[in-house]
Motif scaffolding. Structure first.
Motif, PDB file in Angstrom:
ATOM      1  N   ILE A  80       0.892  -1.293   0.017  1.00 47.83           N
ATOM      2  CA  ILE A  80       0.032  -0.060   0.028  1.00 47.83           C
ATOM      3  C   ILE A  80       0.930   1.311   0.014  1.00 47.83           C
ATOM      4  O   ILE A  80       0.654   2.241  -0.661  1.00 47.83           O
ATOM      5  CB  ILE A  80      -1.054   0.017   1.096  1.00 47.83           C
ATOM      6  CG1 ILE A  80      -1.954  -1.028   1.013  1.00 47.83           C
ATOM      7  CG2 ILE A  80      -1.576   1.307   1.470  1.00 47.83           C
ATOM      8  CD1 ILE A  80      -2.944  -1.492   2.090  1.00 47.83           C
ATOM      9  N   MET A  81       2.059   1.052   0.845  1.00 52.12           N
ATOM     10  CA  MET A  81       2.696   2.162   0.908  1.00 52.12           C
ATOM     11  C   MET A  81       3.313   2.425  -0.562  1.00 52.12           C
ATOM     12  O   MET A  81       3.621   3.640  -1.058  1.00 52.12           O
ATOM     13  CB  MET A  81       4.058   2.072   1.923  1.00 52.12           C
ATOM     14  CG  MET A  81       3.379   2.130   3.231  1.00 52.12           C
ATOM     15  SD  MET A  81       4.749   1.501   4.407  1.00 52.12           S
ATOM     16  CE  MET A  81       5.676   2.676   4.409  1.00 52.12           C
ATOM     17  N   MET A  83       2.203   1.533  -3.700  1.00 45.91           N
ATOM     18  CA  MET A  83       1.133   2.102  -4.428  1.00 45.91           C
ATOM     19  C   MET A  83       0.712   3.532  -4.121  1.00 45.91           C
ATOM     20  O   MET A  83       0.495   4.070  -5.161  1.00 45.91           O
ATOM     21  CB  MET A  83      -0.254   1.298  -3.834  1.00 45.91           C
ATOM     22  CG  MET A  83      -0.893   0.531  -5.171  1.00 45.91           C
ATOM     23  SD  MET A  83      -2.400  -0.406  -4.703  1.00 45.91           S
ATOM     24  CE  MET A  83      -1.776  -2.160  -4.510  1.00 45.91           C
ATOM     25  N   ASN A  84       0.950   4.068  -3.066  1.00 48.90           N
ATOM     26  CA  ASN A  84       0.756   5.464  -2.628  1.00 48.90           C
ATOM     27  C   ASN A  84       1.745   6.275  -2.907  1.00 48.90           C
ATOM     28  O   ASN A  84       1.874   7.394  -2.150  1.00 48.90           O
ATOM     29  CB  ASN A  84       0.017   5.638  -1.252  1.00 48.90           C
ATOM     30  CG  ASN A  84      -1.433   5.024  -1.355  1.00 48.90           C
ATOM     31  OD1 ASN A  84      -2.472   5.422  -2.022  1.00 48.90           O
ATOM     32  ND2 ASN A  84      -1.552   3.861  -0.743  1.00 48.90           N
ATOM     33  N   ILE A  86       4.493   6.235  -1.118  1.00 46.73           N
ATOM     34  CA  ILE A  86       5.315   6.662   0.163  1.00 46.73           C
ATOM     35  C   ILE A  86       6.643   6.098  -0.076  1.00 46.73           C
ATOM     36  O   ILE A  86       6.977   5.049  -0.423  1.00 46.73           O
ATOM     37  CB  ILE A  86       4.593   6.382   1.334  1.00 46.73           C
ATOM     38  CG1 ILE A  86       3.236   6.904   1.379  1.00 46.73           C
ATOM     39  CG2 ILE A  86       5.383   6.326   2.523  1.00 46.73           C
ATOM     40  CD1 ILE A  86       2.140   6.313   2.464  1.00 46.73           C
ATOM     41  N   TYR A 130       6.814  -3.760  -0.595  1.00 47.53           N
ATOM     42  CA  TYR A 130       6.813  -2.636  -1.347  1.00 47.53           C
ATOM     43  C   TYR A 130       7.765  -2.864  -2.698  1.00 47.53           C
ATOM     44  O   TYR A 130       7.279  -2.312  -3.495  1.00 47.53           O
ATOM     45  CB  TYR A 130       8.077  -1.657  -0.415  1.00 47.53           C
ATOM     46  CG  TYR A 130       8.130  -0.146  -1.201  1.00 47.53           C
ATOM     47  CD1 TYR A 130       7.429   0.837  -0.551  1.00 47.53           C
ATOM     48  CD2 TYR A 130       9.142  -0.131  -2.117  1.00 47.53           C
ATOM     49  CE1 TYR A 130       7.434   2.163  -0.996  1.00 47.53           C
ATOM     50  CE2 TYR A 130       9.010   1.064  -2.971  1.00 47.53           C
ATOM     51  CZ  TYR A 130       8.544   2.293  -2.264  1.00 47.53           C
ATOM     52  OH  TYR A 130       8.379   3.808  -2.892  1.00 47.53           O
TER      53      TYR A 130
END
Length: 198
Positions: A80-81, A83-84, A86, A130
């Protein structure tokens, strides 16, 4: 059937419904297939994920399911990190260190408290998650891809638990020694990955 094997089978069975993604349609199938094969396409990922299972087996008790569950959950967080957007630094270093540290923990039969073992597995899982998402093919659906790599990872954990079960239960002394050798070999492979030799 002993309790350890039963727990591993229950863990695998709970992840089985994710296989349904493989039959939805072409885009979804492609995303699931790419996600499923990504963890098994790299030696670093395979070694780390099997080590999580072996480490959990050595710890026993609640660690048998909490350590792998922590890894899968935090791997999703790492995805999720990614994908966003981060930024997580030193991804390849973190992945190589996961093999070295987990291999060393297995080699020395480290009896860490469950919370620390799960936290360590979860920390390393962020790097793996990641990397999985950063390398996701452009046309793959994100949810299907994530379902694929999470299922594949969980199955590698189950394989590690199974390895521990087969080798570790061979005989108390010989089995323990064999698992320690496996941990040492995997940790050395991690050094090879870190140095670029593997």
């Amino acid at each position: 059937m002993n309790r350890t094997l039963r727990t591993a089978l229950v863990l695998a069975a709970t992840l089985y419904p994710a296989l349904a993604y493989a039959h939805v349609g072409v885009g979804e199938t492609s995303g699931f297939a790419h996600g499923f094969t990504h963890p098994i396409s790299g030696l670093d990922h395979v070694l780390a994920m099997i080590l999580v299972g072996v480490f959990a087996f050595q710890l026993g008790g609640r660690a048998l399911w909490l350590v792998p569950l922590s890894f899968v959950g935090m791997m999703a967080a790492g995805g999720i990190m990614s994908m966003n957007g981060i930024h997580v630094p030193l991804i390849e270093l973190g992945i190589a260190l996961s093999v070295i540290v987990l291999g060393t923990a297995v080699a020395f039969e480290v009896k860490a408290p469950v919370a620390i073992a799960a936290g360590l597995a979860g920390l390393f899982a962020i790097f793996h998650g990641y990397a999985h998402v950063a390398e996701m093919p452009g046309g793959a659906g994100g949810l299907e891809y994530a379902g694929g790599f999470m299922l594949s990872t969980a199955l590698l954990h189950v394989a590690g638990i199974g390895l521990g079960q087969v080798v570790g239960r061979n005989s108390q002394q010989a089995g323990s020694y064999a698992l320690r050798v496996i941990g040492s070999v995997f940790a050395l492979a991690g050094v090879g990955i870190l140095s670029g030799a593997l």
